[in-house]
Design an enzyme around this catalytic site. Structure first.
Site, PDB file in Angstrom:
ATOM      1  CD  GLU A  52      -1.670  -2.403   1.651  1.00 33.36           C
ATOM      2  OE1 GLU A  52      -0.473  -2.615   1.937  1.00 33.36           O
ATOM      3  OE2 GLU A  52      -2.574  -3.269   1.802  1.00 33.36           O
ATOM      4  CG  PHE A 114      -9.346  -9.456  11.910  1.00 32.28           C
ATOM      5  CD1 PHE A 114      -8.095  -9.876  12.337  1.00 32.28           C
ATOM      6  CD2 PHE A 114      -9.633  -9.497  10.558  1.00 32.28           C
ATOM      7  CE1 PHE A 114      -7.152 -10.323  11.426  1.00 32.28           C
ATOM      8  CE2 PHE A 114      -8.698  -9.951   9.636  1.00 32.28           C
ATOM      9  CZ  PHE A 114      -7.447 -10.363  10.075  1.00 32.28           C
ATOM     10  CD  GLN A 115      -7.105  -7.185   8.250  1.00 32.68           C
ATOM     11  OE1 GLN A 115      -8.028  -6.962   7.494  1.00 32.68           O
ATOM     12  NE2 GLN A 115      -5.959  -7.728   7.847  1.00 32.68           N
ATOM     13  CE  LYS A 164     -16.988  -6.550   4.568  1.00 33.15           C
ATOM     14  NZ  LYS A 164     -16.229  -7.781   4.902  1.00 33.15           N
ATOM     15  CG  MET A 467      23.013  11.420   2.041  1.00 28.25           C
ATOM     16  SD  MET A 467      24.276  12.486   1.325  1.00 28.25           S
ATOM     17  CE  MET A 467      23.395  13.190  -0.069  1.00 28.25           C
TER      18      MET A 467
HETATM   19  C1  LIG Z   1      12.611   5.439   4.470  1.00 28.05           C
HETATM   20  C2  LIG Z   1      13.935   6.029   4.795  1.00 28.05           C
HETATM   21  N1  LIG Z   1      14.754   5.398   5.653  1.00 28.05           N
HETATM   22  C3  LIG Z   1      15.973   5.925   5.940  1.00 28.05           C
HETATM   23  C4  LIG Z   1      16.374   7.104   5.382  1.00 28.05           C
HETATM   24  C5  LIG Z   1      17.721   7.711   5.730  1.00 28.05           C
HETATM   25  N2  LIG Z   1      18.575   7.782   4.538  1.00 28.05           N
HETATM   26  C6  LIG Z   1      18.730   8.905   3.801  1.00 28.05           C
HETATM   27  S1  LIG Z   1      19.728   8.705   2.487  1.00 28.05           S
HETATM   28  C7  LIG Z   1      20.011   7.096   2.901  1.00 28.05           C
HETATM   29  C8  LIG Z   1      20.918   6.244   2.067  1.00 28.05           C
HETATM   30  C9  LIG Z   1      20.368   5.968   0.716  1.00 28.05           C
HETATM   31  O1  LIG Z   1      21.131   4.945   0.128  1.00 28.05           O
HETATM   32  P1  LIG Z   1      20.863   4.487  -1.359  1.00 28.05           P
HETATM   33  O2  LIG Z   1      19.424   4.282  -1.576  1.00 28.05           O
HETATM   34  O3  LIG Z   1      21.758   3.342  -1.685  1.00 28.05           O
HETATM   35  O4  LIG Z   1      21.267   5.787  -2.202  1.00 28.05           O
HETATM   36  P2  LIG Z   1      22.688   6.547  -2.320  1.00 28.05           P
HETATM   37  O5  LIG Z   1      22.779   7.532  -1.208  1.00 28.05           O
HETATM   38  O6  LIG Z   1      23.776   5.495  -2.220  1.00 28.05           O
HETATM   39  O7  LIG Z   1      22.641   7.203  -3.646  1.00 28.05           O
HETATM   40  C10 LIG Z   1      19.319   6.741   4.065  1.00 28.05           C
HETATM   41  C11 LIG Z   1      19.396   5.407   4.702  1.00 28.05           C
HETATM   42  C12 LIG Z   1      15.456   7.735   4.519  1.00 28.05           C
HETATM   43  N3  LIG Z   1      15.730   8.914   3.951  1.00 28.05           N
HETATM   44  N4  LIG Z   1      14.274   7.165   4.220  1.00 28.05           N
END
Ligand SMILES: Cc1ncc(C[n+]2csc(CCOP(=O)(O)OP(=O)(O)O)c2C)c(N)n1
Length: 554
Positions: A52, A114-115, A164, A467
């Site tokens: 979802e 439920f749910q 529902k 990042m």
């Molecule tokens: C849902 C979610 N969880 C954690 C983060 C924290 N976060 C920001 S950038 C990042 C790393 C992203 O890694 P990747 O998708 O491999 O992209 P890259 O930076 O290597 O281009 C994380 C874990 C986030 N922004 N969103």
């Protein structure tokens, strides 16, 4: 003329009569009456997602690309809670989404049924409005109001929770008397428009900062006219990218944490900043106390609560970006900013010179640009690749860059790109993700195959949550805790889904692989194996001032 229909049919009829043509959703117990009625409304195309969360992001992508409301559907409990990240993403980025959730029947509410989950309570802070519909007779009115609320003023998500038994309840359905005229959008107070014009006339180092509001208000021509009549250099925020042509001589680039040095330096030297449709959030300002210390700020925003929220303003103008900018253009005298522009150009540097690998992000993005002739929409995920795309892709056309700017939601790109495709079926859509974010929602490849959605998937594989690894490198003593990330064989994975997959390891392979992937009729996946420890430069340390960028690895 009124007819007696079940709530489920009233819901379908109201959506169809309002012109909704696509829904992204996933069925379950509490929403079954709606799914039972749905096949009788072939004008409502339903896209069965694999989670979802993807339905909410796809509705968001559809909304951003079309300017119309995106609609998603889920059952109660876990179906509804799975929408939450997508709704929060849409809320932070002012995207008009309507979420429809099934709820347990009215007599069961509050009994740990439920749910059962209180999705109204859960989504209160991340929706513009939400409704628990207690009577089928109210359903048509609620749906029409929800569609209007999502879209009007500053757009945002709205949730409708429908028990529902209300979906099964019979009630009179009366067709819509016709679209209500939307409340007129404010155009700014006369005296404040004039004061802004006076400040622009008096400034020696003015800047125009352009945000998402310009895209939402379709104010491209007006903003361009304002820039060209005054010579003011133009800065586009992450969500403002593609609100102003990248190649325009007045365009400077992106500000803030990963903004270019010459852009942030210009902000720190400016004596006037005219901000249109942006929120001056911390990724833009850095340490807000040290932000633009010499500048007076004119802030134009449709949402009154944004004015003075983050930065003190000399003139705040509440109004529609297009209408206010048009009035401002009429109120100003032509001028130029040649000396100021020359001063800024003097501090411009080549971008990302630090990237040592043969296959730079710039080369990858150039290949995508060449394969599509620039006639494509780019949807990005969150991380280093997001910043490279923001800084390096030469956007020429309005609203062709879509990303999760406010919430920074990894996993956004792949499902959002499905919605973008449905809004713009005639042009290629590239979803660009890191190896981390791609793995969050890659199951949507199945949706693309089943529903025939030819999204082009690009994975920047650096073997890290890049990042976060970069932050660890600079601020956590290079302790790469939980950031190395394993990936499956993406080419085989694509094959398992029955779609063509390509792995590109050398720049020499780029043009062929990207060209083939772009030209193939269905969805395709291209993995780009990039340098593992590349960084996004420059970088303002979190909480730091825009005057103190890190420009290279130490
Ligand atoms: C849902 C979610 N969880 C954690 C983060 C924290 N976060 C920001 S950038 C990042 C790393 C992203 O890694 P990747 O998708 O491999 O992209 P890259 O930076 O290597 O281009 C994380 C874990 C986030 N922004 N969103």
């Amino acid at each position: 003329m009124s007819e007696t229909l079940s709530g489920a049919h009233i819901l379908c009829r109201t959506l169809a009569d309002a012109g909704v043509d696509v829904l992204f959703g996933y069925p379950g117990g509490a929403i079954m009456p709606f799914y039972h009625a749905l096949p009788e409304y072939p004008c409502l195309r339903h896209i069965l997602v694999r989670h979802e969360q993807a339905a909410a992001h796809a509705a968001d992508g559809y909304a951003r690309a079309s300017g119309r409301v995106g609609v998603c559907v889920a059952t109660s409990g876990p179906g509804a809670t799975n929408l939450v990240t997508g709704l929060a993403t849409a809320h932070m980025d002012s995207s008009p989404v309507v979420a429809i959730t099934g709820q347990v029947s009215r007599p069961m509410i509050g009994r740990d049924a439920f749910q059962e989950t209180d999705i109204i309570g859960i989504t209160l802070p991340i929706t513009k409005q939400n409704y628990l519909v207690q009577d089928a007779a109210e359903l048509a009115g609620v749906v029409r109001e929800a569609l209007a609320v999502a879209q009007h003023g500053r757009p945002g998500p709205v949730l409708i929770d429908i028990p529902k038994d209300v979906q099964n309840q019979k009630a009179a359905y009366v067709g819509d008397a016709g679209a209500q005229d939307a409340a007129p959008r404010p155009t700014g107070a006369d005296d404040s428009v004039q004061r802004a014009a006076d400040l622009i006339a008096a400034a020696t180092r003015p800047l125009l900062m352009v945000g998402h509001g310009v895209i939402l208000a379709n104010a491209y021509a007006e903003v361009r006219a304002l820039a060209e009549k005054t010579g003011m250099p133009v800065i586009t925020t992450l969500l403002g990218i593609s609100a102003f042509p990248e190649g325009h001589p007045l365009h400077l680039g992106m500000p803030g944490m990963h903004g270019e040095v010459h852009v942030n330096r210009a902000i720190q030297r400016a004596d006037l900043i005219v901000g249109i449709g942006l929120r001056f959030d911390d990724r833009v300002t850095g340490n807000v106390a040290a932000f633009a210390p010499r500048a007076q700020i004119v802030h134009i925003d449709l949402d009154r609560s944004e004015i003075e929220r983050n930065v003190p303003t000399a003139v705040g103008i509440v109004g529609d970006a297009r209408a206010v900018t048009r009035r401002l253009v009429a109120a100003i005298r032509p001028r130029t900013c040649d000396a100021w522009r020359a001063e800024i150009e003097g501090s411009r540097r080549p971008q990302d010179a630090s990237f040592r690998g043969g296959m730079s992000p710039e080369a990858i993005l150039a290949a995508i640009h060449d394969a599509t002739g620039g006639e494509c929409t780019i949807v990005t995920d969150v991380g280093q690749h997001q910043m490279w795309v923001a800084k390096l892709f030469p956007y020429r056309r309005p609203n062709t860059h879509i990303t999760s700017g406010g919430l920074g939601t990894m996993g956004f790109a792949v499902p959002a790109a499905m919605g973008v495709h449905l809004a713009r079926p005639g042009e290629p859509v590239w979803a660009i993700s890191g190896d981390g974010g791609f793995q969050m929602n890659m199951a949507e490849m199945a949706t693309m195959v089943q529903e025939g959605l030819p999204v082009k998937l690009a994975v920047f594989n650096n073997g890290y949550l890049g990042m976060v690894r970069q932050w660890q490198q600079f601020f956590h003593g290079k302790r790469y805790s939980s950031t190395p990330i394993w990936s499956p064989d993406y080419v085989k994975l694509a094959e398992a889904y029955g779609i063509p997959g390509y792995r590109v390891q050398h720049a020499s392979e780029l043009a062929d692989a990207v060209g083939e992937a772009n030209a193939a009729p269905g969805p395709t996946l291209v993995e780009f194996v990039i340098e593992q420890e590349a960084n996004v430069f420059p970088m303002i340390p979190p909480g730091g001032s825009l005057s103190e960028p890190i420009e290279a690895a130490v």
